[in-house]
Motif scaffolding. Structure first.
Motif, PDB file in Angstrom:
ATOM      1  N   TYR A 169       1.139   6.060 -11.757  1.00 14.79           N
ATOM      2  CA  TYR A 169      -0.288   6.235 -12.038  1.00 14.79           C
ATOM      3  C   TYR A 169      -0.809   7.618 -11.643  1.00 14.79           C
ATOM      4  O   TYR A 169      -2.005   7.858 -11.725  1.00 14.79           O
ATOM      5  CB  TYR A 169      -1.097   5.139 -11.322  1.00 14.79           C
ATOM      6  N   ARG A 170       0.092   8.506 -11.253  1.00 10.29           N
ATOM      7  CA  ARG A 170      -0.371   9.840 -10.869  1.00 10.29           C
ATOM      8  C   ARG A 170      -1.103  10.551 -12.006  1.00 10.29           C
ATOM      9  O   ARG A 170      -2.126  11.197 -11.748  1.00 10.29           O
ATOM     10  CB  ARG A 170       0.782  10.687 -10.348  1.00 10.29           C
ATOM     11  N   PRO A 171      -0.649  10.494 -13.273  1.00  2.00           N
ATOM     12  CA  PRO A 171      -1.416  11.178 -14.326  1.00  2.00           C
ATOM     13  C   PRO A 171      -2.853  10.680 -14.432  1.00  2.00           C
ATOM     14  O   PRO A 171      -3.784  11.475 -14.580  1.00  2.00           O
ATOM     15  CB  PRO A 171      -0.613  10.871 -15.595  1.00  2.00           C
ATOM     16  N   VAL A 172      -3.046   9.352 -14.343  1.00  2.00           N
ATOM     17  CA  VAL A 172      -4.400   8.789 -14.427  1.00  2.00           C
ATOM     18  C   VAL A 172      -5.224   9.215 -13.220  1.00  2.00           C
ATOM     19  O   VAL A 172      -6.369   9.668 -13.343  1.00  2.00           O
ATOM     20  CB  VAL A 172      -4.334   7.252 -14.517  1.00  2.00           C
ATOM     21  N   GLU A 193       1.321  17.012  -2.852  1.00  2.00           N
ATOM     22  CA  GLU A 193       1.035  18.395  -3.227  1.00  2.00           C
ATOM     23  C   GLU A 193       0.956  18.538  -4.752  1.00  2.00           C
ATOM     24  O   GLU A 193       1.795  18.033  -5.482  1.00  2.00           O
ATOM     25  CB  GLU A 193       2.130  19.323  -2.686  1.00  2.00           C
ATOM     26  N   GLY A 194      -0.079  19.191  -5.191  1.00  2.00           N
ATOM     27  CA  GLY A 194      -0.239  19.451  -6.609  1.00  2.00           C
ATOM     28  C   GLY A 194      -1.167  18.497  -7.315  1.00  2.00           C
ATOM     29  O   GLY A 194      -1.681  18.814  -8.386  1.00  2.00           O
ATOM     30  N   TRP A 195      -1.430  17.290  -6.751  1.00  2.00           N
ATOM     31  CA  TRP A 195      -2.264  16.329  -7.472  1.00  2.00           C
ATOM     32  C   TRP A 195      -3.687  16.867  -7.607  1.00  2.00           C
ATOM     33  O   TRP A 195      -4.345  16.616  -8.620  1.00  2.00           O
ATOM     34  CB  TRP A 195      -2.275  14.972  -6.779  1.00  2.00           C
ATOM     35  N   ALA A 196      -4.144  17.622  -6.599  1.00  6.57           N
ATOM     36  CA  ALA A 196      -5.508  18.151  -6.672  1.00  6.57           C
ATOM     37  C   ALA A 196      -5.624  19.269  -7.710  1.00  6.57           C
ATOM     38  O   ALA A 196      -6.725  19.657  -8.092  1.00  6.57           O
ATOM     39  CB  ALA A 196      -5.942  18.674  -5.299  1.00  6.57           C
ATOM     40  N   HIS A 197      -4.487  19.799  -8.177  1.00 10.02           N
ATOM     41  CA  HIS A 197      -4.478  20.793  -9.248  1.00 10.02           C
ATOM     42  C   HIS A 197      -4.344  20.131 -10.615  1.00 10.02           C
ATOM     43  O   HIS A 197      -4.263  20.810 -11.629  1.00 10.02           O
ATOM     44  CB  HIS A 197      -3.323  21.776  -9.067  1.00 10.02           C
ATOM     45  N   GLY A 198      -4.232  18.777 -10.609  1.00  5.56           N
ATOM     46  CA  GLY A 198      -4.030  18.068 -11.873  1.00  5.56           C
ATOM     47  C   GLY A 198      -2.593  18.019 -12.310  1.00  5.56           C
ATOM     48  O   GLY A 198      -2.276  17.616 -13.443  1.00  5.56           O
ATOM     49  N   GLU A 199      -1.641  18.422 -11.440  1.00  5.00           N
ATOM     50  CA  GLU A 199      -0.222  18.408 -11.803  1.00  5.00           C
ATOM     51  C   GLU A 199       0.289  16.973 -11.749  1.00  5.00           C
ATOM     52  O   GLU A 199      -0.054  16.195 -10.867  1.00  5.00           O
ATOM     53  CB  GLU A 199       0.591  19.271 -10.835  1.00  5.00           C
ATOM     54  N   VAL A 200       1.125  16.596 -12.713  1.00 10.78           N
ATOM     55  CA  VAL A 200       1.694  15.249 -12.747  1.00 10.78           C
ATOM     56  C   VAL A 200       3.199  15.254 -12.515  1.00 10.78           C
ATOM     57  O   VAL A 200       3.774  14.212 -12.342  1.00 10.78           O
ATOM     58  CB  VAL A 200       1.371  14.561 -14.102  1.00 10.78           C
ATOM     59  N   ARG A 208       0.815  -1.213   0.000  1.00 14.52           N
ATOM     60  CA  ARG A 208       0.000   0.000   0.000  1.00 14.52           C
ATOM     61  C   ARG A 208       0.852   1.270   0.000  1.00 14.52           C
ATOM     62  O   ARG A 208       0.475   2.259  -0.625  1.00 14.52           O
ATOM     63  CB  ARG A 208      -0.946  -0.001   1.191  1.00 14.52           C
ATOM     64  N   LEU A 209       1.975   1.260   0.710  1.00 13.72           N
ATOM     65  CA  LEU A 209       2.808   2.450   0.730  1.00 13.72           C
ATOM     66  C   LEU A 209       3.373   2.729  -0.654  1.00 13.72           C
ATOM     67  O   LEU A 209       3.376   3.882  -1.120  1.00 13.72           O
ATOM     68  CB  LEU A 209       3.945   2.277   1.745  1.00 13.72           C
ATOM     69  N   GLY A 210       3.826   1.694  -1.348  1.00 14.64           N
ATOM     70  CA  GLY A 210       4.298   1.870  -2.710  1.00 14.64           C
ATOM     71  C   GLY A 210       3.183   2.284  -3.648  1.00 14.64           C
ATOM     72  O   GLY A 210       3.381   3.108  -4.550  1.00 14.64           O
ATOM     73  N   ALA A 211       1.985   1.717  -3.454  1.00 10.55           N
ATOM     74  CA  ALA A 211       0.841   2.074  -4.288  1.00 10.55           C
ATOM     75  C   ALA A 211       0.446   3.537  -4.059  1.00 10.55           C
ATOM     76  O   ALA A 211       0.047   4.232  -5.008  1.00 10.55           O
ATOM     77  CB  ALA A 211      -0.330   1.153  -3.996  1.00 10.55           C
ATOM     78  N   LEU A 212       0.551   4.006  -2.811  1.00  8.37           N
ATOM     79  CA  LEU A 212       0.266   5.415  -2.525  1.00  8.37           C
ATOM     80  C   LEU A 212       1.187   6.317  -3.335  1.00  8.37           C
ATOM     81  O   LEU A 212       0.731   7.293  -3.966  1.00  8.37           O
ATOM     82  CB  LEU A 212       0.451   5.699  -1.036  1.00  8.37           C
ATOM     83  N   ALA A 213       2.486   6.013  -3.335  1.00  3.49           N
ATOM     84  CA  ALA A 213       3.437   6.819  -4.096  1.00  3.49           C
ATOM     85  C   ALA A 213       3.149   6.743  -5.584  1.00  3.49           C
ATOM     86  O   ALA A 213       3.229   7.752  -6.298  1.00  3.49           O
ATOM     87  CB  ALA A 213       4.861   6.356  -3.797  1.00  3.49           C
ATOM     88  N   ALA A 214       2.774   5.558  -6.073  1.00  2.35           N
ATOM     89  CA  ALA A 214       2.479   5.404  -7.499  1.00  2.35           C
ATOM     90  C   ALA A 214       1.283   6.245  -7.920  1.00  2.35           C
ATOM     91  O   ALA A 214       1.226   6.744  -9.044  1.00  2.35           O
ATOM     92  CB  ALA A 214       2.228   3.934  -7.822  1.00  2.35           C
ATOM     93  N   CYS A 215       0.326   6.417  -7.006  1.00  3.91           N
ATOM     94  CA  CYS A 215      -0.894   7.178  -7.324  1.00  3.91           C
ATOM     95  C   CYS A 215      -0.741   8.677  -7.124  1.00  3.91           C
ATOM     96  O   CYS A 215      -1.302   9.470  -7.904  1.00  3.91           O
ATOM     97  CB  CYS A 215      -2.049   6.698  -6.444  1.00  3.91           C
ATOM     98  N   PHE A 216      -0.007   9.092  -6.087  1.00  4.08           N
ATOM     99  CA  PHE A 216      -0.090  10.485  -5.663  1.00  4.08           C
ATOM    100  C   PHE A 216       1.237  11.245  -5.624  1.00  4.08           C
ATOM    101  O   PHE A 216       1.239  12.476  -5.714  1.00  4.08           O
ATOM    102  CB  PHE A 216      -0.745  10.567  -4.279  1.00  4.08           C
ATOM    103  N   ALA A 217       2.361  10.569  -5.476  1.00  2.00           N
ATOM    104  CA  ALA A 217       3.629  11.286  -5.379  1.00  2.00           C
ATOM    105  C   ALA A 217       4.044  11.805  -6.758  1.00  2.00           C
ATOM    106  O   ALA A 217       3.745  11.186  -7.782  1.00  2.00           O
ATOM    107  CB  ALA A 217       4.719  10.368  -4.819  1.00  2.00           C
ATOM    108  N   PRO A 218       4.709  12.961  -6.822  1.00  2.00           N
ATOM    109  CA  PRO A 218       5.193  13.462  -8.119  1.00  2.00           C
ATOM    110  C   PRO A 218       6.044  12.408  -8.827  1.00  2.00           C
ATOM    111  O   PRO A 218       6.909  11.783  -8.217  1.00  2.00           O
ATOM    112  CB  PRO A 218       6.028  14.680  -7.722  1.00  2.00           C
ATOM    113  N   GLY A 219       5.763  12.189 -10.108  1.00  2.00           N
ATOM    114  CA  GLY A 219       6.480  11.181 -10.868  1.00  2.00           C
ATOM    115  C   GLY A 219       5.940   9.783 -10.707  1.00  2.00           C
ATOM    116  O   GLY A 219       6.454   8.847 -11.331  1.00  2.00           O
ATOM    117  N   GLY A 220       4.894   9.590  -9.864  1.00  2.00           N
ATOM    118  CA  GLY A 220       4.314   8.273  -9.665  1.00  2.00           C
ATOM    119  C   GLY A 220       3.736   7.710 -10.958  1.00  2.00           C
ATOM    120  O   GLY A 220       3.165   8.447 -11.769  1.00  2.00           O
TER     121      GLY A 220
END
Length: 261
Positions: free
Chosen positions: A190-193, A254-261, A176-188
Motif C-alpha cells: 500500500y505504499r503507492p496509495v 525513507e523516500g515515502w515523503a518524496h512520493g517514492e514507491v 501492526r508491524l506488517g501493516a507498517l511495512a505494507a504502508c511505508f517500506a519500499p515495495g510495500g
C-alpha cells in the motif's frame, strides 16, 4: 474541552463530531454527556469488506488534509517541542530496545539538524484508529473519542497512525508491524496509495520531506511511550515492536515523503 475547542473546525472540515452537552459528576466521577453519532465503526466495515480500504484511506486522509489546513500554525521547531515529541519518548524506550542507544543518537542528530526550521503545527486527534472512525449509510465520516486530542502537534501523526491501523483492520496484514511495512517500506503493498495521499497532505502544509520523516518517527514514539506507561508485563506491545524495527532501520520509510514507491 477538546471537543469544545477542536470540534467546530473538525466539523467544518467534513466530519461529524460529538457536541458536548453537559459535564457533571455522578457518584463522585466526572460524566460527559455528548450528542450521539450515527454510523458503523470503520474497523468493522474493513474487517467485513477489505476491498473498501483504498476508499476509506482516501476519505479519512481528505478530511485530515482539510482539518490540518484550517488549524495549521507556522512556527519555529524549537528544542522543547523536539524534546517532548521525539527525544523524551525515545529516552524512555531506549533501554527496552536492541540498538536503542544508537537509535537515540540518530534521532538526536536529526533533531539537531531540524531545530529552528519552520513547520506547520496542526490540531491532532491522537487516537485516530478505525474504531474511532464511524461511517454512516451515506458514507459520511464521524470521529469519536477526543480525550487525547491536542490543538497543536507535529503534522502527520494522525495520518501515519490512521493508515497503518486501517491496513491492519482490513487484515492486509492484520498485525501492526506488517501493516507498517505494507504502508511505508519500499515495495510495500500500500505504499503507492499511502505515499500519494501523504504527498497531498505534505504539499498542503508546505512540509519539507526531512521534517515529514521526523514526524513519522514521532508518531510511533508517541504511541509506544503511551503503551509502555500503560502496559502490564503480559501485555502485547505492538508499538514497541514498531519502534524496535525503526531502531534497527531508522531509514525504513525513507523516500515515502518524496512520493517514492
Amino acid at each position: 474541552a477538546a471537543l469544545a475547542r477542536l470540534g467546530p473546525a473538525a466539523r467544518a472540515a467534513g466530519a461529524w463530531v460529538p457536541i458536548p452537552l453537559r459535564l457533571a459528576r455522578l457518584g463522585g466521577q466526572p460524566v460527559l454527556v455528548q450528542s450521539a453519532l450515527d454510523g458503523h465503526p470503520a474497523a468493522a466495515l474493513l474487517a467485513a469488506e477489505p476491498g473498501r480500504l483504498p476508499e476509506l484511506l482516501e476519505r479519512v486522509a481528505g478530511w485530515l488534509e482539510s482539518w490540518n489546513r484550517s488549524t495549521a500554525s507556522i512556527q519555529r521547531l524549537d528544542r522543547s517541542l523536539l524534546g517532548r515529541d521525539l527525544l523524551a519518548p525515545a529516552e524512555l524506550l531506549a533501554p527496552l530496545l536492541s540498538s536503542g542507544e544508537s537509535y537515540l543518537e540518530w534521532l538526536t542528530a536529526r533533531c539537531d539538524q531540524a531545530a529552528g526550521a519552520r513547520i506547520a503545527l496542526v490540531a491532532a486527534h491522537n487516537d485516530l484508529t478505525m474504531a474511532n472512525v464511524l461511517v454512516d449509510a451515506r458514507g459520511r465520516l464521524g470521529i469519536i473519542d477526543w480525550e487525547t486530542a491536542r490543538p497543536q502537534a507535529l503534522p502527520l501523526l494522525d495520518f501515519c497512525y490512521m493508515a497503518v491501523d486501517a491496513v491492519a483492520a482490513a487484515g492486509q496484514p492484520a498485525d501492526r508491524l506488517g501493516a507498517l511495512a505494507a504502508c511505508f517500506a519500499p515495495g510495500g503493498r500500500y505504499r503507492p496509495v499511502v505515499a500519494a495521499l501523504a504527498a497531498r497532505l505534505i504539499g498542503a502544509l508546505g512540509l519539507a520531506p526531512d521534517l515529514a520523516e521526523l514526524c513519522f518517527h514521532a508518531c510511533w514514539l508517541h504511541h509506544a511511550a503511551n503503551e509502555q506507561r500503560a502496559a502490564r508485563a503480559v501485555d502485547p506491545r505492538p508499538f514497541l515492536a514498531i519502534v524496535q524495527r525503526l531502531a534497527e532501520s531508522p531509514s525504513l520509510a525513507e523516500g515515502w515523503a518524496h512520493g517514492e514507491v
